[in-house]
Scaffold this active site. Structure first.
Site, PDB file in Angstrom:
ATOM      1  CD  GLU A  35     -24.620  24.985  21.933  1.00  0.00           C
ATOM      2  OE1 GLU A  35     -24.771  26.163  22.321  1.00  0.00           O
ATOM      3  OE2 GLU A  35     -24.395  24.655  20.765  1.00  0.00           O
ATOM      4  NE  ARG A 261     -20.567  36.400  25.929  1.00  0.00           N
ATOM      5  CZ  ARG A 261     -20.918  35.144  25.641  1.00  0.00           C
ATOM      6  NH1 ARG A 261     -22.169  34.783  25.658  1.00  0.00           N
ATOM      7  NH2 ARG A 261     -20.003  34.258  25.337  1.00  0.00           N
ATOM      8  CE  LYS A 271     -19.289  26.727  24.528  1.00  0.00           C
ATOM      9  NZ  LYS A 271     -20.302  25.703  24.798  1.00  0.00           N
TER      10      LYS A 271
HETATM   11  P1  ATP Z   1     -19.655  30.844  23.720  1.00  0.00           P
HETATM   12  O1  ATP Z   1     -20.387  32.086  23.326  1.00  0.00           O
HETATM   13  O2  ATP Z   1     -18.383  31.101  24.435  1.00  0.00           O
HETATM   14  O3  ATP Z   1     -19.508  29.860  22.630  1.00  0.00           O
HETATM   15  P2  ATP Z   1     -22.037  29.693  24.737  1.00  0.00           P
HETATM   16  O4  ATP Z   1     -22.947  30.693  25.316  1.00  0.00           O
HETATM   17  O5  ATP Z   1     -22.365  29.192  23.402  1.00  0.00           O
HETATM   18  O6  ATP Z   1     -20.558  30.195  24.844  1.00  0.00           O
HETATM   19  P3  ATP Z   1     -22.981  27.580  26.363  1.00  0.00           P
HETATM   20  O7  ATP Z   1     -22.390  26.253  26.555  1.00  0.00           O
HETATM   21  O8  ATP Z   1     -24.259  27.702  25.648  1.00  0.00           O
HETATM   22  O9  ATP Z   1     -21.866  28.457  25.670  1.00  0.00           O
HETATM   23  O10 ATP Z   1     -23.068  28.347  27.751  1.00  0.00           O
HETATM   24  C1  ATP Z   1     -23.610  27.807  28.905  1.00  0.00           C
HETATM   25  C2  ATP Z   1     -23.986  28.923  29.838  1.00  0.00           C
HETATM   26  O11 ATP Z   1     -22.851  29.716  30.132  1.00  0.00           O
HETATM   27  C3  ATP Z   1     -25.013  29.837  29.224  1.00  0.00           C
HETATM   28  O12 ATP Z   1     -26.047  30.041  30.175  1.00  0.00           O
HETATM   29  C4  ATP Z   1     -24.286  31.112  28.942  1.00  0.00           C
HETATM   30  O13 ATP Z   1     -25.124  32.196  29.122  1.00  0.00           O
HETATM   31  C5  ATP Z   1     -23.149  31.085  29.949  1.00  0.00           C
HETATM   32  N1  ATP Z   1     -21.973  31.782  29.412  1.00  0.00           N
HETATM   33  C6  ATP Z   1     -21.355  31.552  28.239  1.00  0.00           C
HETATM   34  N2  ATP Z   1     -20.354  32.433  28.042  1.00  0.00           N
HETATM   35  C7  ATP Z   1     -20.329  33.242  29.132  1.00  0.00           C
HETATM   36  C8  ATP Z   1     -19.516  34.359  29.529  1.00  0.00           C
HETATM   37  N3  ATP Z   1     -18.524  34.824  28.780  1.00  0.00           N
HETATM   38  N4  ATP Z   1     -19.795  34.938  30.732  1.00  0.00           N
HETATM   39  C9  ATP Z   1     -20.780  34.472  31.501  1.00  0.00           C
HETATM   40  N5  ATP Z   1     -21.566  33.436  31.182  1.00  0.00           N
HETATM   41  C10 ATP Z   1     -21.362  32.816  30.019  1.00  0.00           C
HETATM   42 MG    MG Z   2     -24.954  28.775  23.699  1.00  0.00          MG
END
Ligand code: ATP
Ligand code: MG
Length: 556
Positions: A35, A261, A271
């Site tokens: 995102e 994760r 984030k």
């Molecule tokens: P955050 O929870 O840190 O805000 P997010 O999941 O909202 O992160 P995205 O941009 O949606 O962030 O994530 C893109 C991809 O990265 C998704 O497929 C998500 O599952 C993966 N991802 C996000 N955080 C992690 C993490 N800590 N470990 C492994 N994969 C992750």
């Molecule tokens: Mg997300």
């Protein structure tokens, strides 16, 4: 080890092996769907290494697709930062960068298809009512009073939504699934809502935006993704993912697989919280070297190879766990120990005067850039009567454990001569300012022949020819291993996470240092030139990591 043997193995790769063996798939297609609402962090690096790594190892393809359905929170600058980070990690996406918003027309048509199949309806319950109707984990939900509106009327209402004839929050399009499902996400989830927001890709074309759960699975299907890999918080949503795909006229049937994760000690991985650190100027932007962002690690001198190695070492499972910072630091330390060129920098200088060395002489000493890697060649280091050494490398008296310079004792100056200290000057506070010594002239690359036994080796730079520099010593941003569990993470921030040393003297060859490329400053650690525009043209070095894991000792 052959390349194939060196590959990681994990449950997702086992599924892929089985899918290839059974002929379910002949080509593997994955995707990474960030995102664009912040910079990528090291958790994303794990996800990138997984999805792109699989594509690489199975001769498949991996798409980079921006999941851009929340226009208010997104920004084109984040899009660019994310592209840069993925490339820097060493991966190439298939074809052009994609956006979920590329498919807004198709997604709209799929929504219409659901309405036509009596599987979606426009609902006018407000937020509070919606919550009340939804029920709880222990209590089934109730059907919305708008659930049985006719297809024609729903089509007309949805069209009015599209045209901007309803206010934000006034109504939404919901899937008609099951208000009694034990999976909350199946209780008639919203699939489209009204948002009068400008979008970085589609401008003002839309005032209705699809929800993640509707968008993601269909984008996967449109792109022919075979294995859609995401983190465990989407496990329940897999029911909805499959429901949407199964109920629409789309041939491709992608499957979602979830893994745990990454959580890393002493840092935050959300984030939203990282954004707070940036907004409140508690750090110097998303790429502050203390941030767990890929851009932060790059600015700190981490290499792409060290981050890929880290992803490999932590592995991929469905188990929740928290990785010690030491695991990450070991990866970069091992890489830089093998590959970083050496240089000399004196962080806390005092003068060393060699009284028996000629006043008008400067020698150009040739020293190795790397002790074990001949291919890194040599460089010239100037040497003359007045040098700088570290204040902590001299004591007037010391016990045997102190293997540095002491009055009447000898040490070797790295790459140069053996010297014996004779006396020192101090300032009014009693701090040593200058140490006097004599050198043995036949000790360049040779042991003394007069029985002098140097106690150790210390680093130095030439007073005249050295350059002024600033060194930033970075440490952990938080004082506790799990800052996310603190009531308020502000209270557990490490006040000493950045110490700036402004009187540093470095050897002249460091005038050619390139940003982000780390050196080992002999006996001090690994450091790279800062890449920030604000410090361009100055010698500002960021500490990548120390030579040893000092936190492990503290923990014990
Ligand atoms: P955050 O929870 O840190 O805000 P997010 O999941 O909202 O992160 P995205 O941009 O949606 O962030 O994530 C893109 C991809 O990265 C998704 O497929 C998500 O599952 C993966 N991802 C996000 N955080 C992690 C993490 N800590 N470990 C492994 N994969 C992750
Ligand atoms: Mg997300």
């Amino acid at each position: 080890m052959s390349e194939a043997e060196n590959r990681p193995t994990n449950f997702i790769r086992q599924i892929i092996d089985a899918d290839l063996a059974s002929g379910k798939h002949t080509n593997i297609q994955t995707r990474f769907p960030p995102e664009p609402n912040g910079f990528l962090h090291i958790g994303h690096a794990k996800a990138i290494c997984l999805s792109f790594g699989i594509a690489q190892d199975y001769n498949g393809l991996c798409n980079l697709r921006f999941d851009d359905t929340n226009p208010e929170k997104e920004d084109i600058d984040y899009v660019h930062a994310i592209e840069k980070d993925v490339k820097w990690l060493g991966f190439e996406w298939s074809g052009d960068v994609r956006y979920s918003s590329n498919y807004f027309d198709q997604l709209h048509a799929f929504a219409v298809e659901l309405i036509e199949k009596e599987l979606a309806f426009v609902c006018f319950l407000n937020g509070d009512e919606m919550r009340e109707y939804r029920g709880t984990l222990n209590k089934p939900g109730k059907n919305s009073p708008y659930r049985d509106t006719s297809v024609d009327e729903n089509l007309a209402l949805f069209e009015k939504m599209r045209k901007g004839e309803f206010k934000e929050g006034e109504c939404s399009l919901r899937a008609k699934i099951d208000m009694t499902s034990s999976f909350m996400c199946m209780r008639d989830p919203i699939i489209y809502r009204v948002r009068f927001a400008h979008h970085h890709q589609t401008g003002d074309k839309w005032c209705i935006y699809p929800m993640y759960d509707f968008t993601h699975c269909l984008s996967d299907a449109i792109e022919g993704i075979t294995h859609s890999i995401c983190t465990l918080e989407f496990q329940d949503n897999r029911r909805l993912y499959d429901w949407v795909i199964d109920n629409l006229s789309i041939k491709s049937k992608p499957h979602q697989y979830e893994f745990s994760r990454l959580n890393l000690e002493y840092t935050l991985m959300s984030k939203r919280k990282l954004n707070t650190l940036v907004d409140e100027k508690l750090v110097d932007g998303w790429d502050d070297p203390r941030m767990p962002t890929i851009a932060g690690f790059r600015r700190r001198g981490y290499t792409p190879a060290s981050m890929r190695e880290f992803a490999k070492r932590i592995g991929v499972t469905k188990m929740e766990n928290t990785v010690e910072m030491g695991v990450l630091e070991a990866c970069i330390r091992e890489d830089l120990n093998d590959n970083a060129p050496r240089a000399m920098a004196v962080l806390d200088p005092i003068k060393l005067v060699i009284e028996n060395y000629p006043t008008d002489k400067t020698e150009s000493l040739t020293v190795k850039n790397h002790p074990n890697d001949e291919s890194q060649g040599t460089r010239i280091v100037p040497f003359s009567r007045e040098l700088y050494i570290e204040a902590e490398d001299f004591r007037e008296e010391a016990n045997k454990k102190y293997k540095r310079l002491v009055i009447d004792k000898a040490v070797r100056l790295r790459g140069a001569y053996v010297v014996t200290a004779t006396r020192c000057d101090k300032d009014e506070q009693g701090n040593v300012t200058t140490v006097y010594c004599n050198y043995l002239d036949d000790t360049l690359g040779k042991n003394p022949t007069d029985g002098t036994k140097p106690k150790g080796v210390i680093h130095w730079v030439d007073v005249d020819k050295s350059l002024d520099a600033t060194v930033r010593l970075y440490d952990r941003l938080f004082t506790v291993a799990n800052p996310a569990s603190a009531d308020d993470f502000h209270r557990v921030m490490n006040p000493e996470s950045l110490i700036s040393l402004t009187k540093v003297k470095v050897e002249p060859s460091l005038a050619n240092a390139q940003p982000e490329i780390a050196f080992q400053f002999e006996r001090q650690g690994y450091f790279c030139l800062d890449n920030d525009i604000k410090t361009a043209g100055e010698l500002v070095f960021n500490r990548t990591v120390g030579l040893r894991d000092t936190w492990a000792k503290i923990a014990k």
